[in-house]
Design a protein around this motif. Structure first.
Motif, PDB file in Angstrom:
ATOM      1  N   LEU A  30       7.032   7.159  -2.732  1.00  0.00           N
ATOM      2  CA  LEU A  30       5.883   7.764  -3.240  1.00  0.00           C
ATOM      3  C   LEU A  30       4.999   8.398  -2.317  1.00  0.00           C
ATOM      4  O   LEU A  30       4.541   9.857  -2.363  1.00  0.00           O
ATOM      5  CB  LEU A  30       5.035   6.939  -3.678  1.00  0.00           C
ATOM      6  CG  LEU A  30       3.640   7.345  -4.358  1.00  0.00           C
ATOM      7  CD1 LEU A  30       3.817   8.148  -5.501  1.00  0.00           C
ATOM      8  CD2 LEU A  30       2.576   6.135  -4.593  1.00  0.00           C
ATOM      9  N   LEU A  31       5.049   7.828  -1.008  1.00  0.00           N
ATOM     10  CA  LEU A  31       4.347   8.591   0.154  1.00  0.00           C
ATOM     11  C   LEU A  31       5.034   9.873   0.411  1.00  0.00           C
ATOM     12  O   LEU A  31       4.104  10.956   0.544  1.00  0.00           O
ATOM     13  CB  LEU A  31       4.336   7.675   1.328  1.00  0.00           C
ATOM     14  CG  LEU A  31       3.645   8.221   2.686  1.00  0.00           C
ATOM     15  CD1 LEU A  31       2.083   8.328   2.244  1.00  0.00           C
ATOM     16  CD2 LEU A  31       4.083   7.640   3.666  1.00  0.00           C
ATOM     17  N   SER A  59       4.175  12.476  -2.292  1.00  0.00           N
ATOM     18  CA  SER A  59       2.517  13.079  -2.630  1.00  0.00           C
ATOM     19  C   SER A  59       2.264  13.714  -1.316  1.00  0.00           C
ATOM     20  O   SER A  59       1.503  14.816  -1.431  1.00  0.00           O
ATOM     21  CB  SER A  59       1.590  11.869  -2.706  1.00  0.00           C
ATOM     22  OG  SER A  59       2.055  10.727  -1.697  1.00  0.00           O
ATOM     23  N   LEU A  60       2.950  13.579  -0.095  1.00  0.00           N
ATOM     24  CA  LEU A  60       2.608  14.510   0.881  1.00  0.00           C
ATOM     25  C   LEU A  60       3.242  15.791   1.086  1.00  0.00           C
ATOM     26  O   LEU A  60       2.962  16.650   1.595  1.00  0.00           O
ATOM     27  CB  LEU A  60       3.155  13.481   2.276  1.00  0.00           C
ATOM     28  CG  LEU A  60       2.042  12.786   2.885  1.00  0.00           C
ATOM     29  CD1 LEU A  60       2.667  11.795   4.196  1.00  0.00           C
ATOM     30  CD2 LEU A  60       0.918  13.514   3.238  1.00  0.00           C
ATOM     31  N   GLU A  99       0.779  -1.175  -0.194  1.00  0.00           N
ATOM     32  CA  GLU A  99       0.029  -0.008  -0.052  1.00  0.00           C
ATOM     33  C   GLU A  99       1.052   1.517   0.052  1.00  0.00           C
ATOM     34  O   GLU A  99       0.464   2.462  -0.380  1.00  0.00           O
ATOM     35  CB  GLU A  99      -0.832  -0.077   1.305  1.00  0.00           C
ATOM     36  CG  GLU A  99      -1.967  -1.026   1.121  1.00  0.00           C
ATOM     37  CD  GLU A  99      -3.237  -0.589   0.663  1.00  0.00           C
ATOM     38  OE1 GLU A  99      -3.585   0.539   0.796  1.00  0.00           O
ATOM     39  OE2 GLU A  99      -4.127  -1.287   0.181  1.00  0.00           O
ATOM     40  N   LEU A 100       2.074   1.256   0.421  1.00  0.00           N
ATOM     41  CA  LEU A 100       2.869   2.384   0.497  1.00  0.00           C
ATOM     42  C   LEU A 100       3.794   2.513  -0.854  1.00  0.00           C
ATOM     43  O   LEU A 100       4.148   3.721  -0.882  1.00  0.00           O
ATOM     44  CB  LEU A 100       3.884   2.220   1.944  1.00  0.00           C
ATOM     45  CG  LEU A 100       3.428   2.043   3.174  1.00  0.00           C
ATOM     46  CD1 LEU A 100       4.455   1.838   4.223  1.00  0.00           C
ATOM     47  CD2 LEU A 100       2.778   3.560   3.422  1.00  0.00           C
ATOM     48  N   ARG A 101       3.451   1.619  -1.624  1.00  0.00           N
ATOM     49  CA  ARG A 101       3.883   1.956  -2.866  1.00  0.00           C
ATOM     50  C   ARG A 101       5.460   2.380  -3.084  1.00  0.00           C
ATOM     51  O   ARG A 101       5.616   3.562  -3.357  1.00  0.00           O
ATOM     52  CB  ARG A 101       3.183   2.925  -3.697  1.00  0.00           C
ATOM     53  CG  ARG A 101       1.776   2.123  -3.846  1.00  0.00           C
ATOM     54  CD  ARG A 101       1.986   1.457  -5.013  1.00  0.00           C
ATOM     55  NE  ARG A 101       0.732   0.562  -4.851  1.00  0.00           N
ATOM     56  CZ  ARG A 101       0.156   0.187  -6.168  1.00  0.00           C
ATOM     57  NH1 ARG A 101       0.038   0.714  -7.331  1.00  0.00           N
ATOM     58  NH2 ARG A 101      -0.976  -0.839  -5.942  1.00  0.00           N
TER      59      ARG A 101
END
Lengths: 98, 924
Positions: free
Chosen positions: B63-64, B67-68, B57-59
């Motif tokens: 990525l996290l 996008s944050l 899910e954290l890809r």
């Protein structure tokens, strides 16, 4: 718009939101953690939704998101736009098929 | 269960989020992953594959974070550690202020006490200052007041300036001066609106025709007086003040052209002066102005217009452009001999005429001239200065109070300060922050104070107003008052903020964070500073209390002293028969009829008449000689005189010590007789009896009595009594019987009526009785008690206000002591707990705590006593019947201080001995 309409009726936490999106779209639309939460935070920052930590009996602490008044207005406007868009598309496709 | 959080935190690391936010995100996301993991497990997946799926899910790794980043960067600004230098002074100010508000809201009790102390302290200061401003500092509200100068003159024999001029002198100045672009004269006078019966006095002036034009006053409506209105044998016009026009005529335009009746004569109203103008005398209300020439109409054959020895006019001039006061003074001195030479009083002895010719003009400006004439200033400068000093002390005490409160709070804030210091705040920056808090506090206090002041200063003006002299002051908040208030507010903020700021920020970050003994140690150094402050407070309060005691005793002495008469239940009816136009010879018999009517009224114990009402301020004096008994050198032969009727001494209850009082046999044809007071008797006759001896009253004076030409036989001696004011010394006095006065019987006299009931209740009956004899006689009622009170209005004001402020100071000090003791007890709870656990007696704990307070108290009282001995010398002139170092007053003040202080410490001390050792120890 998807998220906003999901929490329109009642506040939901992140996991619930992602599950609902996945279920209702029949698996067609899926959000990962890495995309869902930045989106939630962005909506929260815009003041459309508001998250709050809630501890329910026997469960772990979760952050529930609810629609704000501002968010409700945005959702209504978006739905109206979406319906017009869909109707437009329908009219076009119906004409082609006829 | 897999460690989700560390996975997430690793991915968030590059964002450099605020720790709290980072933890929050990790919590939420970890919850999500856990839910996912549990779900997968319940579907029958292996833990390994479920964990992999969840982490998926954290890809990936970044990525996290990617996008944050755009969301979080602007979302959560770095929290500001207050006190961290940002390099821009001004950008920090709003932040400091916001933060100050937050801190003040957090401690509502301290803030409320501080605000209350400040509001009262600042309010009192502003109130007194606005009086000082109105009475002493402000200029007349006319055009270019700095160009105005008073025209006075002095005799070569004396350094004293003559107060007023005669009309002939004024006419000389008006017609011959060349130093001023304009000159004017005026004379204050009360005018009676009623024509007979009870008087309805208003405040007026006789003004020269040039009065308004020279001052540069404009009309609000109609026209003001012109030079042509002020000529001999004028018909007279009246100009109203704006306030009077509003009050009596409701601002009606129809007032212009109507007439106003003053002392029985009608004057046409020609106009109204502009609203800002209140006359040339500070503190005296102005209702109406009529020209000087109108004095001839109102006073008839007694007119002072041509009298060369009636001194009744004030003169002022507007300097010519470019002319200084010195130049004008020199110019006027040059023409002095010519001007005074033209108006020498012809009836004066030649010796005095020569002196008169040498009179010279003196031109005054500065605060003596441009602000107008100040009876009020002379009378109230000293009391106002004292009150300013008193309220200054009160403010200091209030500041000390707040300082100790803030200091106590800053001890509680040590950990917070330590955290900020360790986060990189500079000490200077922190001091600024703490000072900002104080200034915010003092500004809020100042705003409240202004409200208190508005109410307080008008209350004070009402206090100093007496029936005889109403005080009118323009108490507008002007820039000076506002500036003063802002000034003291900021000063206060710095004063009570600086110590807590310096002390509070001197923190060793390491040890402060390690609670326990470090805090206790810091607390102890704090509490020693607080003790100092409280000691100072005790000292200042004691000074105030002693001052208060002195003023209250002074007033009490004045009110209870033996004035030589009994002022209770005596109604005074001041009577003027001018309107009735009674010939001189018929006056005494008219008075006789009036007196008989008065005596017949039920409820009247006795009634009498006199010319000089005691304590009314009226005065009749002349030199007295006793043949064969010269006075020692240096003793003035001046004696204060009065004529009275038969029952006077009985009515006033002035004891007769020797001989007899006046009786029916003392008539116009019998031997002239006189009654003297003790002082006069002792002055001329020592211990011998003066009965049967004779005295002579020197010639001169405005009244010429038949008997003044011949020796009078002394028939009685009465006790000394106060003549014009309660706070004066007794004077030698001599009384004549009205029955032996044949010429120049005064038109204005007073009846004294001793009543069996409340004096006021008899007024209607008295009015009817007097009216039935002659309804044109005007009457004014007052009580002797009231007149006595009016002569000590200043002492009354000082007693009441210093009493109030003394009480306030005591209260503030009590609050301060209580707060400090409560704080000290809290700091020592742990220690007290240990002592109790080890078997200490509760009484010894009580002693331990009280001893602390007692030391502060004793040192404070000692310092206060020394201070007051030094300071009270300055008020010596305002005291009556006691010395500045009156031991009784000092003793009482110390007792009051000590009682209140001990009571304030007893409550927290009681709490100390009720400490439960177990709880105190567990507190650790």
């Amino acid at each position: 718009m998807l998220i906003l309409s999901l929490i329109e009726a009642r506040p939901r936490h992140g996991y619930e939101i992602s599950k609902l999106i996945e279920q209702r779209s029949g698996g067609a639309v899926r959000f990962h953690v890495a995309s869902l939460y930045p989106l939630l935070y962005r909506l929260e920052r815009r003041g459309w939704i508001q998250g709050r930590w809630v501890e329910k009996n026997g469960q772990r602490r979760r952050r529930y998101y609810r629609l704000t008044r501002h968010g409700r207005r945005v959702l209504a406007a978006q739905l109206r736009g979406w319906r017009e868009f869909v109707a437009g598309i329908n009219r076009i496709t119906e004409v082609e098929n006829a | 269960m897999p460690e989700w959080k560390s996975e997430i935190l690793r991915r968030l690391a590059s964002l450099n989020l605020a720790p709290a936010r980072e933890v929050e995100i990790a919590d939420e996301l970890a919850q999500h992953l856990e839910d996912r993991y549990q779900e997968l497990l319940s579907r029958g997946e292996t833990p390994e594959s479920a964990e992999r799926a969840a982490l998926d899910e954290l890809r990936g790794e970044d990525l996290l974070a990617r996008s944050l980043r755009p969301v979080e960067r602007s979302f959560y600004r770095e929290p500001i550690a207050p006190g961290r230098a940002t390099g821009n002074f001004f950008s920090d100010v709003p932040q400091d202020i916001r933060y100050a508000f937050r801190i003040l809201r957090k401690t509502p009790v301290i803030t409320a006490i501080a605000l209350l102390s400040l509001a009262l302290g600042v309010g009192a200061n502003t109130a007194i200052f606005s009086l000082i401003d109105a009475v002493m500092l402000r200029m007349l509200p006319v055009q270019n007041p700095e160009q105005l100068a008073l025209i006075k003159f002095r005799s070569p024999a004396s350094a004293h300036l003559r107060q007023s001029a005669t009309n002939p002198i004024w006419e000389q100045v008006r017609d011959h001066q060349d130093a001023f672009s304009g000159v004017f004269a005026w004379s204050p006078e009360t005018f009676d609106l009623a024509h007979g019966g009870e008087v309805n006095n208003i405040h007026g002036i006789y003004a020269s025709g040039s009065y308004f034009t020279t001052l540069g006053v404009r009309p609000a409506t109609g026209r003001l007086m012109a030079a042509s209105d002020d000529v001999r044998n004028c018909a007279g016009v009246a100009v109203l003040s704006y306030g009077f026009w509003q009050e009596r005529y409701a601002g009606a335009q129809s007032a212009i052209g109507s007439t106003i009746r003053l002392n029985g004569h009608s004057f046409p109203i020609v106009g109204v002066a502009e609203g800002s103008f209140f006359g040339t005398e500070i503190g005296v209300p102005l209702d109406v102005a009529i020209p000087i020439c109108a004095e001839g109409i109102l006073d008839g054959k007694n007119s002072m217009l041509d009298d060369r020895s009636s001194w009744w006019l004030e003169m002022m001039g507007r300097l010519k452009t470019g002319m200084t006061v010195e130049q004008a003074d020199a110019r006027m001195k040059v023409i002095s001999p010519q001007l005074f030479g033209a108006v020498v009083p012809q009836d004066w002895p030649a010796k005095y005429q020569d002196v008169f010719r040498k009179y010279t003009f003196a031109i005054l400006n500065g605060d003596t001239g441009t602000g107008g004439i100040y009876g009020l200033r002379e009378q109230y400068t000293r009391p106002l200065e004292i009150l300013m000093f008193v309220v200054g002390l009160v403010l200091l005490i209030a500041c000390a109070n707040i300082a100790s409160l803030l200091l106590a709070r800053s001890a509680a804030r040590q950990k917070e300060i330590a955290v900020r210091l360790s986060l990189g705040a500079s000490r200077g920056r922190l001091i600024r922050q703490v000072l900002t808090e104080s200034v915010v506090l003092s500004s809020a206090g100042a705003i409240l104070g202004i409200l208190v002041a508005r109410w307080g200063s008008s209350l004070m003006v009402r206090y100093v107003s007496t029936q005889q002299s109403q005080v009118f002051l323009d108490l507008q908040m002007d820039g000076r008052v506002l500036g003063f208030t802002i000034g003291i507010a900021v000063l206060c903020g710095l004063l009570f903020g600086i110590l807590p700021a310096l002390r509070g920020t001197r923190v060793d970050a390491m040890s402060a964070m390690k609670e326990g003994q470090a805090q206790a140690a810091g607390g102890r150094s704090h509490s020693s500073a607080v003790r100092w402050i409280v000691g100072v407070q005790v000292a200042l309060s004691l000074v105030l209390l002693i001052g208060t005691g002195l003023f209250i005793s002074t007033f009490a002495n004045l009110m209870t002293l033996d004035a030589g008469f009994d002022p209770n239940n005596v109604l005074m009816a001041e009577t003027n028969i001018h309107n009735a136009q009674i010939p001189d010879a018929a006056r005494a018999s008219l008075y006789g009829q009036m007196l008989a009517k008065l005596q017949a009224i039920p409820g009247v114990v006795s009634a009498s008449q006199c010319w000089v009402t005691p304590l009314s301020g009226r005065q009749w004096d002349n030199s007295v000689t006793v043949p064969g008994r010269p006075l020692p050198a240096g003793v003035e032969p001046d004696t204060f005189l009065n004529w009275v009727t038969e029952g006077y001494f009985e009515t006033m209850r002035t004891p007769l010590l020797e001989g007899r009082t006046f009786e029916a046999r003392d008539s116009a044809t019998s031997m002239p007789v006189v009654i003297v007071n003790q002082l006069l008797a002792r002055r001329y006759f020592g211990s011998q009896s003066p009965i049967g001896e004779h005295l002579l009253v020197g010639s001169g004076g405005t009244l010429t009595l038949r008997m003044l030409r011949q020796p009078m036989e002394i028939i009685g001696v009465v006790q000394n009594s106060k003549y014009s004011s309660l706070d004066e010394d007794f004077m030698p006095e001599a009384y004549f019987p009205l029955s032996q006065i044949q010429q120049n019987v005064a038109e204005n006299t007073a009846f004294e009526i001793r009543t069996a009931m409340t004096p006021g209740a008899l007024i209607p009956a008295l009015r009817d009785a007097m009216g039935s004899v002659n309804n044109l006689a005007s009457l004014q009622f007052t009580t002797l008690r009231q007149e006595a009170g009016d002569t000590v209005a200043q002492e009354h004001l000082l007693a009441v206000l210093s009493g109030f402020f003394g009480g306030l100071a005591l209260l503030l000090t009590a609050i301060g002591l209580y707060g400090v003791m409560a704080y000290v007890v809290t700091l020592r709870t742990h220690e007290i707990g240990i002592r109790l656990a080890l078997g200490a007696q509760r009484s010894s704990i009580l002693l331990l705590v009280m001893r602390d307070a007692a030391i502060v108290l004793v040192v404070g009282i000692a310092a206060g006593l020394l201070g007051s001995i030094w300071i009270t010398r300055l008020v010596k002139g305002l005291l009556f019947g006691l010395t500045p170092n009156d031991p009784v007053t000092m003793g009482l003040a110390i007792a009051a201080m000590a009682t209140v202080a001990l009571a304030a410490t007893y409550i927290p001390a009681q709490r100390a001995i009720r400490v439960d050792p177990m709880i105190a120890l567990r507190y650790e």
